[in-house]
Design an enzyme around this catalytic site. Structure first.
Site, mmCIF file in Angstrom:
data_model
loop_
_atom_site.group_PDB
_atom_site.id
_atom_site.type_symbol
_atom_site.label_atom_id
_atom_site.label_comp_id
_atom_site.label_asym_id
_atom_site.label_seq_id
_atom_site.Cartn_x
_atom_site.Cartn_y
_atom_site.Cartn_z
ATOM 1 N N LYS A 19 0.807 -1.217 0.000
ATOM 2 C CA LYS A 19 0.000 0.000 0.000
ATOM 3 C C LYS A 19 0.839 1.265 0.000
ATOM 4 O O LYS A 19 0.312 2.351 -0.276
ATOM 5 C CB LYS A 19 -0.919 0.015 1.234
ATOM 6 C CG LYS A 19 -2.065 -0.968 1.195
ATOM 7 C CD LYS A 19 -2.828 -0.950 2.514
ATOM 8 C CE LYS A 19 -3.368 0.448 2.823
ATOM 9 N NZ LYS A 19 -4.154 0.469 4.087
ATOM 10 N N ARG A 66 16.019 0.332 3.242
ATOM 11 C CA ARG A 66 17.004 0.692 4.260
ATOM 12 C C ARG A 66 17.550 -0.595 4.870
ATOM 13 O O ARG A 66 16.825 -1.338 5.524
ATOM 14 C CB ARG A 66 16.409 1.572 5.355
ATOM 15 C CG ARG A 66 17.441 1.869 6.463
ATOM 16 C CD ARG A 66 17.104 3.056 7.326
ATOM 17 N NE ARG A 66 16.027 2.807 8.264
ATOM 18 C CZ ARG A 66 15.729 3.613 9.297
ATOM 19 N NH1 ARG A 66 16.439 4.722 9.495
ATOM 20 N NH2 ARG A 66 14.730 3.340 10.088
ATOM 21 N N GLU A 130 23.677 10.272 11.225
ATOM 22 C CA GLU A 130 22.891 10.438 12.445
ATOM 23 C C GLU A 130 23.708 10.185 13.709
ATOM 24 O O GLU A 130 23.164 9.871 14.760
ATOM 25 C CB GLU A 130 21.677 9.500 12.406
ATOM 26 C CG GLU A 130 22.031 8.049 12.064
ATOM 27 C CD GLU A 130 20.816 7.178 11.861
ATOM 28 O OE1 GLU A 130 19.717 7.568 12.282
ATOM 29 O OE2 GLU A 130 20.974 6.082 11.289
ATOM 30 N N ASP A 156 18.536 10.098 16.368
ATOM 31 C CA ASP A 156 19.686 9.272 16.732
ATOM 32 C C ASP A 156 20.892 10.133 17.090
ATOM 33 O O ASP A 156 21.681 9.770 17.973
ATOM 34 C CB ASP A 156 20.036 8.312 15.593
ATOM 35 C CG ASP A 156 19.103 7.120 15.548
ATOM 36 O OD1 ASP A 156 19.486 6.062 16.057
ATOM 37 O OD2 ASP A 156 17.984 7.254 15.029
ATOM 38 N N ILE A 222 7.259 9.404 8.583
ATOM 39 C CA ILE A 222 7.106 8.126 9.276
ATOM 40 C C ILE A 222 5.672 7.644 9.267
ATOM 41 O O ILE A 222 5.362 6.612 9.857
ATOM 42 C CB ILE A 222 7.625 8.214 10.729
ATOM 43 C CG1 ILE A 222 6.947 9.357 11.483
ATOM 44 C CG2 ILE A 222 9.143 8.375 10.730
ATOM 45 C CD1 ILE A 222 7.311 9.417 12.959
ATOM 46 N N ASP A 270 21.884 35.493 -13.454
ATOM 47 C CA ASP A 270 23.103 34.769 -13.804
ATOM 48 C C ASP A 270 22.925 33.299 -13.430
ATOM 49 O O ASP A 270 21.815 32.848 -13.120
ATOM 50 C CB ASP A 270 24.317 35.380 -13.125
ATOM 51 C CG ASP A 270 24.152 35.453 -11.604
ATOM 52 O OD1 ASP A 270 23.163 34.893 -11.080
ATOM 53 O OD2 ASP A 270 25.016 36.054 -10.951
#
Length: 290
Positions: A19, A66, A130, A156, A222, A270
């Site tokens: 999902k 991860r 972290e 962390d 999250i 620029d």
């Protein structure tokens, strides 16, 4: 493609993995690290492999995994997801990137790159910095060729420092700025830390706006409910899009005349402003605004 929103999904929850694309995140991360209990790692690898290998799973977003920190466990993760067999080969074709947590120095990213190379997986690395060591090494980590983004992990980091997390975030502000500077110097994306209160949408919008002011390219999520506010925050306002279009139209005319600097509505334009305009239109396109 921009990485405005980077959403995590536990690797041992197959129904949530399938999902995940429906949340609308630019990047979905199948998490084999913090979201999975140690006893469930092997099961999670199998679940992730099965979902990635499913021909009906064809998300219109970046798919990332991860892994656990570099070492034996990271190798086990890659073996489980990208090991031998037809299913693993199909999974490898769906995978777009790999996130490396607790990246301490360039050697960590290089080791993961070698592990990916052993499995013929040519995908970029999103290096999550972290820890104190990771923050101090961020500039060198960004220079590893396979690294395509630096991801800032404030929670962390605060634990590593023994710092107290506050609503203002001043205890991690220096590190937060250092990461985005390092990413810019290395020419890679900078992804901001999570906002842990999933019910505080207004607070999420405010923190995302501040991350944008600092120069971040995206923010971690999250929970699916956080994706839309993050994406909306990174969506340029109509007047900003109009400004960018004018600049790039004028650039085309200036290029034809051999001019490197030109004027738009009284503003001298620029290379840095051209780069800003290109970024604005890239984000507008991702949001379907252009």
């Amino acid at each position: 493609m921009p990485r405005r929103s980077v959403m995590f999904t536990p690797g041992d929850r197959p129904e949530m993995l399938r999902k995940a694309p429906s949340a609308g995140a630019d990047v979905i991360v199948f998490d084999l690290e913090d979201a999975v209990a140690p006893d469930s790692k092997a099961e999670a690898r199998e679940e992730v492999r099965e979902v990635l290998a499913d021909p009906d799973f064809a998300p219109d977003c970046e798919v990332c995994v991860r892994v656990n920190p570099t070492g034996i466990t990271a190798d086990d993760d890659l073996r489980g997801v990208l090991g031998n067999g037809d299913q693993a080969r199909d999974a490898a074709e769906t995978l777009d990137s790999v996130m490396l947590p607790k990246t301490e120095d360039p050697a960590d990213a290089e080791t993961l790159a070698d592990l990916l190379d052993e499995r013929d997986a040519e995908v970029p690395i999103l290096a999550l910095v972290e820890t104190a060591g990771g923050i101090l090494s961020a500039e060198n980590i960004a220079e590893v060729p396979e690294v395509d983004a630096l991801v800032f992990g404030a929670e962390d980091l605060a634990a590593d420092l023994g710092a107290t997390r506050t609503d203002e975030g001043t205890e991690v502000l220096h590190a937060r700025e250092h990461v985005v500077l390092s990413a810019s110097a290395g020419g890679v994306d900078a992804i901001d830390t999570v906002y842990t209160d999933i019910e505080d949408t207004e607070g999420l919008r405010e923190e995302t706006a501040f991350a944008i002011e600092l120069g971040y390219d995206g923010k971690m999520a999250i929970h699916p409910a956080q994706v839309a506010p993050i994406n909306e925050s990174f969506t340029p306002a109509p007047e900003r899009v109009e400004w960018a279009e004018k600049i790039l139209d004028a650039k085309e005319a200036a290029d034809a005349e051999g001019r490197g600097v030109f004027r738009v509505d009284g503003e001298m334009i620029d290379a840095p402003l051209i780069a800003q305009a290109e970024r604005v239109l890239e984000y507008a396109e991702a949001a379907g605004e252009n």
